[in-house]
Design a protein around this motif. Sequence first.
Motif, PDB file in Angstrom:
ATOM      1  N   VAL A 232       0.873  -1.162   0.000  1.00 27.76           N
ATOM      2  CA  VAL A 232       0.000   0.000   0.000  1.00 27.76           C
ATOM      3  C   VAL A 232       0.907   1.208   0.000  1.00 27.76           C
ATOM      4  CG1 VAL A 232      -1.746   1.261   1.262  1.00 27.76           C
ATOM      5  CG2 VAL A 232      -1.786  -1.217   1.230  1.00 27.76           C
ATOM      6  N   GLY A 233       0.484   2.266  -0.655  1.00 27.64           N
ATOM      7  CA  GLY A 233       1.310   3.461  -0.683  1.00 27.64           C
ATOM      8  C   GLY A 233       2.474   3.261  -1.620  1.00 27.64           C
ATOM      9  N   SER A 390      -4.196  -2.933   7.845  1.00 25.40           N
ATOM     10  CA  SER A 390      -4.049  -1.525   8.230  1.00 25.40           C
ATOM     11  C   SER A 390      -5.192  -0.685   7.668  1.00 25.40           C
ATOM     12  CB  SER A 390      -2.700  -0.984   7.755  1.00 25.40           C
ATOM     13  OG  SER A 390      -2.659  -0.920   6.361  1.00 25.40           O
ATOM     14  N   LEU A 391      -5.730  -1.080   6.513  1.00 28.22           N
ATOM     15  CA  LEU A 391      -6.864  -0.340   5.959  1.00 28.22           C
ATOM     16  C   LEU A 391      -8.089  -0.501   6.851  1.00 28.22           C
ATOM     17  CD1 LEU A 391      -6.790  -1.030   2.128  1.00 28.22           C
ATOM     18  CD2 LEU A 391      -5.994   0.959   3.374  1.00 28.22           C
ATOM     19  N   GLU A 393      -8.057  -1.214  10.003  1.00 26.95           N
ATOM     20  CA  GLU A 393      -7.815  -0.495  11.262  1.00 26.95           C
ATOM     21  C   GLU A 393      -8.076   0.983  11.087  1.00 26.95           C
ATOM     22  OE1 GLU A 393      -4.470  -3.538  13.078  1.00 26.95           O
ATOM     23  OE2 GLU A 393      -3.863  -1.556  12.408  1.00 26.95           O
ATOM     24  N   ALA A 394      -7.638   1.531   9.946  1.00 27.51           N
ATOM     25  CA  ALA A 394      -7.899   2.943   9.688  1.00 27.51           C
ATOM     26  C   ALA A 394      -9.398   3.193   9.677  1.00 27.51           C
ATOM     27  CB  ALA A 394      -7.271   3.360   8.360  1.00 27.51           C
ATOM     28  N   GLY A 395     -10.151   2.286   9.045  1.00 24.64           N
ATOM     29  CA  GLY A 395     -11.600   2.429   9.004  1.00 24.64           C
ATOM     30  C   GLY A 395     -12.214   2.368  10.392  1.00 24.64           C
ATOM     31  N   PRO A 402     -17.263  -2.948  12.821  1.00 24.26           N
ATOM     32  CA  PRO A 402     -16.672  -4.041  12.033  1.00 24.26           C
ATOM     33  C   PRO A 402     -17.481  -4.368  10.790  1.00 24.26           C
ATOM     34  CG  PRO A 402     -16.920  -4.662  14.338  1.00 24.26           C
ATOM     35  CD  PRO A 402     -17.539  -3.319  14.189  1.00 24.26           C
ATOM     36  N   GLN A 404     -19.611  -2.421   9.155  1.00 26.24           N
ATOM     37  CA  GLN A 404     -19.573  -1.322   8.194  1.00 26.24           C
ATOM     38  C   GLN A 404     -18.232  -1.263   7.466  1.00 26.24           C
ATOM     39  OE1 GLN A 404     -20.821   2.140  10.242  1.00 26.24           O
ATOM     40  NE2 GLN A 404     -21.612   3.103   8.389  1.00 26.24           N
ATOM     41  N   VAL A 405     -17.129  -1.521   8.214  1.00 25.33           N
ATOM     42  CA  VAL A 405     -15.810  -1.541   7.584  1.00 25.33           C
ATOM     43  C   VAL A 405     -15.754  -2.670   6.564  1.00 25.33           C
ATOM     44  CG1 VAL A 405     -13.363  -2.003   7.976  1.00 25.33           C
ATOM     45  CG2 VAL A 405     -14.595  -0.447   9.486  1.00 25.33           C
ATOM     46  N   THR A 408     -17.759  -1.433   3.509  1.00 21.59           N
ATOM     47  CA  THR A 408     -17.270  -0.285   2.742  1.00 21.59           C
ATOM     48  C   THR A 408     -15.813  -0.413   2.328  1.00 21.59           C
ATOM     49  OG1 THR A 408     -16.762   0.855   4.800  1.00 21.59           O
ATOM     50  CG2 THR A 408     -18.881   1.334   3.787  1.00 21.59           C
ATOM     51  N   VAL A 409     -15.032  -1.233   3.023  1.00 21.98           N
ATOM     52  CA  VAL A 409     -13.612  -1.347   2.669  1.00 21.98           C
ATOM     53  C   VAL A 409     -13.275  -2.758   2.179  1.00 21.98           C
ATOM     54  CG1 VAL A 409     -11.235  -1.167   3.499  1.00 21.98           C
ATOM     55  CG2 VAL A 409     -12.961   0.442   4.319  1.00 21.98           C
ATOM     56  N   PRO A 412     -15.540  -4.081  -1.091  1.00 20.33           N
ATOM     57  CA  PRO A 412     -15.221  -3.521  -2.417  1.00 20.33           C
ATOM     58  C   PRO A 412     -13.839  -3.931  -2.912  1.00 20.33           C
ATOM     59  CG  PRO A 412     -16.040  -1.814  -0.950  1.00 20.33           C
ATOM     60  CD  PRO A 412     -15.889  -3.041  -0.128  1.00 20.33           C
ATOM     61  N   LEU A 413     -12.887  -4.094  -1.992  1.00 18.18           N
ATOM     62  CA  LEU A 413     -11.532  -4.443  -2.412  1.00 18.18           C
ATOM     63  C   LEU A 413     -11.408  -5.917  -2.772  1.00 18.18           C
ATOM     64  CD1 LEU A 413      -9.390  -2.354   0.078  1.00 18.18           C
ATOM     65  CD2 LEU A 413      -9.669  -2.019  -2.364  1.00 18.18           C
TER      66      LEU A 413
ATOM     67  N   PHE B  50      -6.601  -1.467  18.809  1.00 20.52           N
ATOM     68  CA  PHE B  50      -6.281  -2.600  17.937  1.00 20.52           C
ATOM     69  C   PHE B  50      -5.682  -3.747  18.741  1.00 20.52           C
ATOM     70  CE2 PHE B  50      -5.328   0.959  14.739  1.00 20.52           C
ATOM     71  CZ  PHE B  50      -6.673   1.088  14.454  1.00 20.52           C
ATOM     72  N   VAL B  81      -6.549   7.311  13.524  1.00 23.97           N
ATOM     73  CA  VAL B  81      -5.156   6.903  13.347  1.00 23.97           C
ATOM     74  C   VAL B  81      -4.638   7.331  11.972  1.00 23.97           C
ATOM     75  CG1 VAL B  81      -3.666   4.877  13.100  1.00 23.97           C
ATOM     76  CG2 VAL B  81      -5.375   4.962  14.907  1.00 23.97           C
ATOM     77  N   GLU B  85       2.197   4.080   6.591  1.00 27.24           N
ATOM     78  CA  GLU B  85       2.210   4.194   5.126  1.00 27.24           C
ATOM     79  C   GLU B  85       0.971   4.896   4.598  1.00 27.24           C
ATOM     80  OE1 GLU B  85       4.679   3.123   3.173  1.00 27.24           O
ATOM     81  OE2 GLU B  85       5.891   2.071   4.646  1.00 27.24           O
ATOM     82  N   ALA B  87      -2.050   4.185   4.382  1.00 30.86           N
ATOM     83  CA  ALA B  87      -3.163   3.227   4.272  1.00 30.86           C
ATOM     84  C   ALA B  87      -4.425   3.886   3.741  1.00 30.86           C
ATOM     85  CB  ALA B  87      -3.428   2.522   5.606  1.00 30.86           C
ATOM     86  N   PHE B  89      -7.591   4.131   1.344  1.00 29.40           N
ATOM     87  CA  PHE B  89      -8.399   3.104   0.694  1.00 29.40           C
ATOM     88  C   PHE B  89      -8.189   3.227  -0.805  1.00 29.40           C
ATOM     89  CE2 PHE B  89     -10.956   4.356   4.535  1.00 29.40           C
ATOM     90  CZ  PHE B  89     -10.498   3.306   5.319  1.00 29.40           C
ATOM     91  N   HIS B  91      -9.611   2.054  -3.315  1.00 27.10           N
ATOM     92  CA  HIS B  91     -10.769   2.064  -4.218  1.00 27.10           C
ATOM     93  C   HIS B  91     -11.590   3.339  -4.088  1.00 27.10           C
ATOM     94  CE1 HIS B  91     -12.109   0.719  -0.338  1.00 27.10           C
ATOM     95  NE2 HIS B  91     -13.374   0.759  -0.686  1.00 27.10           N
ATOM     96  N   TYR B 100     -14.731   9.330   4.662  1.00 22.75           N
ATOM     97  CA  TYR B 100     -15.075   7.980   5.128  1.00 22.75           C
ATOM     98  C   TYR B 100     -15.639   7.974   6.541  1.00 22.75           C
ATOM     99  CZ  TYR B 100     -14.796   3.025   6.034  1.00 22.75           C
ATOM    100  OH  TYR B 100     -15.121   1.739   6.353  1.00 22.75           O
ATOM    101  N   GLN B 137      -0.097  11.569  -0.209  1.00 23.76           N
ATOM    102  CA  GLN B 137      -0.886  10.491   0.400  1.00 23.76           C
ATOM    103  C   GLN B 137      -0.937  10.671   1.915  1.00 23.76           C
ATOM    104  OE1 GLN B 137       0.383   6.602  -0.836  1.00 23.76           O
ATOM    105  NE2 GLN B 137       0.028   7.015  -2.996  1.00 23.76           N
ATOM    106  N   ARG B 144      -8.011  12.763   6.489  1.00 25.68           N
ATOM    107  CA  ARG B 144      -9.027  11.749   6.760  1.00 25.68           C
ATOM    108  C   ARG B 144      -9.219  11.561   8.263  1.00 25.68           C
ATOM    109  NH1 ARG B 144      -7.754   5.765   4.751  1.00 25.68           N
ATOM    110  NH2 ARG B 144      -6.184   6.015   6.364  1.00 25.68           N
TER     111      ARG B 144
END
Lengths: 487, 340
Positions: A232-233, A390-391, A393-395, A402, A404-405, A408-409, A412-413, B50, B81, B85, B87, B89, B91, B100, B137, B144
Amino acid sequence: MAVALIPLIYLGVRTGEAGWSRIVGELFTERVAVLAARSLALVGVVTTACTALGVAGAFLVTRTDLPGRRFFGVLAALPLAVPTYVAGFAWISTVDSFAGFWAGALVLTLCSSPYVFLPVAAALAGADPAQEEVSRSLGRGAWRTFTDVTLRQVRPSIAAGALLVALYVLSDFGAVSILRVDTFTRAIFTAFNVGFDRTGALVLSTVLVVLTVLLIGGELLTRARGARYARVGGAGRPPTRLHLRAARWPAAAALTAVAVLALGVPAASLARWLVEGVSRPGSLGEVATAAGNSLAVSLSGAAFTMLLALPVGLLTARAPGALATLLDRLTYVAHALPGVVIGLSLVFFGINVVYPLYQSVWLLALAYATLFLPLAVGAVAGAAAQSPPSLEEAGRSLGRGPFQVFRTVTLPLTLPGIGAGAALVFLTCMKELPATLLLRPTGMDTLATELWTHTNTASYAAAAPYAALLVVLAAVPTWFLTVRGGL
Amino acid sequence: MLSVAGLRKAYGSVVALDGADLEVATGTLAAVLGPSGCGKTTLLRCVAGFERVHSGTIAVGGRTVANTGTHMPPHRRRVAVVPQEGALFPHLSVAGNVGYGLDRAARRSGRVEEVLALVGLPGYGERMPHQLSGGQQQRVAVARALAPRPPLVLLDEPFSALDAGLRGDLRRDVREALRADGATAVLVTHDQGEALSMADQVAVMHDGQIVQSGPPSTVYREPASPWVARFVGEAVLLPATVDGPDAVTPLGRLPLHGTAGDGAVTVLLRPEQMRVSANGGGTAATVVRHDFHGHDALVQLRLTDGTEVTARILDSTPPLAVGDTVTVAVRGAARAFPML
C-alpha cells in the motif's frame, strides 16, 4: 468444513470395513505398482510441461514487447474452456490411433497450462520492479535477475499453479479414459462401474489420497513465507519490458503453435462434426434443455461453493496458523479425489444420511463444492490480501463498526477477486463429468453428460453440438478472468 | 485528554509495555519518542484499540476505554489513526477517503474540502490515491483522520518513509493543521529532531516504560537520566567528583545545576556548551575528528589525560584540522547524575 471431509470419512469407513488382510492383498500387487508409476509419471510430465509453458508464456505476455501480446494473453487462458474429455475426443476423432501415455500427456498439458499461466502472469504484472532494478544495479544480468529475483517473486504463484495442475492430472478422468491411459482414476471407475468391485476401487482411491497428501506436503515445504499482503502506498510502477528484437517473431510463432494445438485442433474437429450434428432432426430442443440444466446446476454449485469458501479463505489469509493451514490443505485433499469417488461417497451419504436431498440438484451442488472448494478458497484468500489489515484499522479508527468496515472497505476491495473465483468455479462445474454422471437427478441431462453418452457410442456427430456449446458457455467466464487480469 | 496509567502488554514472553504512564493535555501535540522496539507502536495500537491491554488503564476525554477487564472496540473510541504508510483506501477517491469517517450530512457540509485545504491539498478531492505522491498520500491520511473531529489523533511515524526535504514542510503543515483544528494528537517517532521540533510535550520511552515526559526544552536540558540525555541529543558524559556547588572534571572545575551529594558522579554537558579556541583559556586538547554539517560542525577532542569530548562549533575561523592543538572551555553549568 464438514463438506470437504464427507468423502474422506466415507473412504476411511468403507476401506476399514473391508478388513486389513483384504486391503493388504489388494494393495501390494504388481498392478497397483504399475498404476502408481504411470499416474505419477503423467503428473510429473504434465506438471513440468505446464510450468515451462505457463511461465514462459506469462513472461512473454507481461514482460516483453511481444507483438500482439494481449491477444496471446487471451489465447493462453482460453484452453480453460476446453474440458479434457472434449480435447481428447477432438484429437482421437481427428488423428487415427491417437491414444496412450504421451497422447494423454499432450492433451492434459494443453488443457491445464492456464492454471500456471494465469496466476504467474498476474504476479509478474504486479511484482515490484524496484527489486529487479536493484539486482541489475548490483551487476546481475537480465537472465540472472530473472532467475534470482523475478522467479523468486513469483515463486508462490508458480507453486500454487503447479500444485493445481498436479492435482488436476491426478484426478483427471475424462481425457485418460478417452485416450485409454490406465491411471488410478480410470482403474477406479472401471472397478466401480464394470467390475462392481467396491473394495478394490476404495483401496485404489486410498492410494490416490495418500499421493495427494504427499504432493500437498511437498508444496507446503517449499512455500515461501511472507509477502502475504499487497503493498500500500508508494508509487506502483509497471515493470519494464524486455526488448526481444529479432526473437520477437520466433516467440510469437511458438505461442501461435501452442494455441493451434490447444485450440485450433479441437475447434477444427468440432466444426467438422458439428456440420453433421446439427442436421440431425430434433437435436436443437435437446441441446437447449441440456444447456439450461448445465447452467442451473453450475450456478447452484458455484453459489454453494463460494458460500463455504468465504470463511475458509478469509481465515487462511488473515489468521495464518496451524488450524487455517490444516483447513486449507484438507480442501486440497478433497479436490484431488476423483470425481467418481466424491460422487459415489455422496450417493452413499445421500441414501443413508440426508435422504430428502438424494436425487436433487443440491447433492450435486455439494459434490461440486467438495471438488472445487480449493479454487474458491484460493481466490478468496488472494482477494483478502488486497485489503490489508491496516486499511481496516484505519476504518475502525474513523468510527466505523466491524460490519460497516467490511461493507465499505473489505468487500469492495475483495469483490473482484471473489467474483473471479466464482467465475472459475462456475466454469469448472460446467466441465465436471464423473460426479455429474453419478449424482444428477434421474432423467436430467447436462451438456457434459449428453456429450459423454454420445461419445461412448462413438456417435461423434451427435456429440459435437454439446461439445461446441459447452466450450462456448465455458469461454465466457474464461474471457472475464483474462480481461480482469489486465492482460 | 489522554490518560494512560500502568499499561502492561506482553506477546508471549516478550514484554512490549511494562507499566507505561502518559498524560496528554487537550489541544496539545505529544511525541512519544524512543528507539525501535521500545514499545511505542504497541502503546499507540493499545490506545487505538487494535490491541487488548493486559493491565493498566487508558482514558480518552475522561472516558475509560480500556483496562484489565474492559476493551472498547476501536470504532467507539473516537480515536483516529494516521498509519505509517498512510493506508489510503485504494478504491476510494481522495474525497471518498476523507469523507469515510463522516456521516452523510457532514459530508455535504463542506468539511471534506475544509480539511483538504487545511493539509494543503484544496481541490484534490476527485483524484485517486495512486495518482498522489507519497507526501500527498500522507496529507490525505491526516485529513481523513481530522475530518470527523476526533478528540484524539494518533500518528504512527507518518513521515518516516518520506525524503528529508519533504518531511520538514510536511511536519510544519501537519502541526499547523492539527493546531488550526484544535486537535489533540500523539505522534510516535524515533526521530529526535521530529519530536523536539513538532511537539508541545515529549515523552521518552525505553524498554516499555515512559522514562521522562515534559516540554521539549526540559527534556533536552534536564534529562532524567544519562540514557535520555544521549537519546535526545549529542551528550558529553564525564566522570567527576562533587565538591560543594561544583564538580571537578577533566575539563576543570564546573558549576552544577542544583546540588548533588558528595562523591563520584557522572556529569552531562552538551557539545554546544564547549568553547573551542586556538589559544584561549581552558584545557588543552587535540582535534581527533571533524564532522562538518554546513550550519555547524562537531569536533571530537582528546584532552591531555586521554578523555574525549565533543564540541559543537558554529564558525571555525581559522578552520580546524585533525591534529591541531586547541584549548576548550565550558559555558554554563553541568548536570550531575549518580555514577554510571
